[in-house]
Motif scaffolding. Structure first.
Motif, short mmCIF file in Angstrom:
data_model
loop_
_atom_site.label_atom_id
_atom_site.label_comp_id
_atom_site.label_asym_id
_atom_site.label_seq_id
_atom_site.Cartn_x
_atom_site.Cartn_y
_atom_site.Cartn_z
N PHE A 118 0.99 -1.03 -0.02
CA PHE A 118 0.05 0.48 -0.04
C PHE A 118 0.87 1.22 -0.17
O PHE A 118 0.24 2.34 -0.75
CB PHE A 118 -1.47 -0.20 0.58
N TRP A 119 1.79 1.29 0.58
CA TRP A 119 2.81 2.08 0.38
C TRP A 119 3.32 2.45 -0.96
O TRP A 119 3.36 3.74 -1.47
CB TRP A 119 3.35 2.15 1.88
N ARG A 120 3.47 2.16 -1.06
CA ARG A 120 5.11 1.82 -2.63
C ARG A 120 3.14 2.48 -3.51
O ARG A 120 3.69 2.82 -4.29
CB ARG A 120 5.25 0.31 -2.86
N TYR A 121 2.48 1.85 -3.72
CA TYR A 121 1.44 2.20 -4.32
C TYR A 121 0.47 3.20 -4.20
O TYR A 121 0.83 4.03 -4.89
CB TYR A 121 -0.60 1.05 -3.74
N SER A 122 0.58 4.03 -3.56
CA SER A 122 0.58 5.10 -2.94
C SER A 122 1.12 6.62 -3.17
O SER A 122 1.18 7.23 -3.83
CB SER A 122 -0.45 5.51 -1.22
N TYR A 123 2.89 5.93 -2.79
CA TYR A 123 3.53 6.80 -3.61
C TYR A 123 3.97 6.35 -4.88
O TYR A 123 4.01 8.64 -5.13
CB TYR A 123 5.38 6.27 -3.10
N ILE A 124 3.48 5.92 -6.05
CA ILE A 124 3.00 5.68 -7.08
C ILE A 124 2.14 6.36 -7.27
O ILE A 124 2.06 7.48 -8.68
CB ILE A 124 3.48 4.84 -7.52
N THR A 125 1.37 6.41 -7.00
CA THR A 125 -0.15 6.56 -7.42
C THR A 125 -0.03 8.24 -7.14
O THR A 125 -0.55 8.86 -8.13
CB THR A 125 -0.89 6.42 -7.11
N TYR A 126 0.39 8.45 -5.72
CA TYR A 126 0.79 9.88 -5.61
C TYR A 126 1.14 10.75 -6.78
O TYR A 126 1.24 12.03 -6.63
CB TYR A 126 1.29 10.24 -4.12
N ALA A 127 2.64 10.74 -7.40
CA ALA A 127 3.38 10.95 -8.09
C ALA A 127 2.59 10.98 -9.80
O ALA A 127 2.88 11.92 -10.21
CB ALA A 127 4.90 10.18 -8.67
N ILE A 128 1.50 10.58 -10.23
CA ILE A 128 0.85 10.59 -11.13
C ILE A 128 0.53 12.18 -11.38
O ILE A 128 -0.68 12.77 -10.30
CB ILE A 128 -0.37 9.49 -11.42
#
Length: 169
Positions: A13-23
């Motif tokens: 979830f942290w990894r997903y959030s980090y990647i998604t937040y940067a979109i």
């Protein structure tokens, strides 16, 4: 029936959030939803994950998630206020500000742990896999989220949420 396995791990979830937040415009839209409408950014990220995975959240589940982060959200808001007050001028460097940013990320991670502890207890439904990503099927999680945050009468908030959803790969 409760889930017998973890739906989403902390690291994922942290990894997903980090990647998604940067979109694209996800971060600015999320922060506007947070600052103007009181929407929790970590819960926006969970909603995005649910949409991409075809997980359906109910209104009751969204409300339970909001409730489970209430105390940590107060702590995060106070910390954000402290960090904003310590923000250096354009040409300045501030170790204090950098420390506060790092502390805020740890608070965000702790809040995500609370969210996942609640979320992983839910008995969730799924959309058919072919409908989850890029399909023409509406995921009711969106309506549940909008209603949980009382955004039905906030067109700007709904537009921001729509922009975030459209930005998802």
């Amino acid at each position: 029936m409760k889930n017998s396995e973890v739906l989403l791990s902390r690291a994922d979830f942290w990894r997903y959030s980090y990647i998604t937040y940067a979109i694209d415009d996800v971060a600015p839209a999320s922060l506007t939803l947070q600052d103007r409408f009181g929407v929790n950014v970590n819960l926006i990220m969970l909603l995005c994950w649910c949409l991409q995975e075809g997980v359906i959240l109910t209104l009751t589940q969204c409300q339970q998630l909001i409730e489970c982060v209430e105390d940590s959200e107060h702590q995060l808001k106070a910390h954000r206020h402290k960090r904003h007050a310590a923000k250096p001028k354009e040409d300045e460097v501030s170790a204090r500000y950098d420390d506060l940013k790092a502390e805020e990320l740890e608070l965000e991670k702790a809040q995500q742990a609370l969210i996942l502890a609640q979320f992983n207890q839910f008995d969730v439904s799924y959309l058919p896999k072919e409908a989850a990503v890029g399909g023409n099927v509406f995921n009711a999680s969106i309506a549940a989220f909008i209603n949980a945050y009382a955004l039905r009468e906030a067109p700007q908030a709904r537009l921001l949420l729509s922009a975030i959803i459209k930005a998802l790969p």
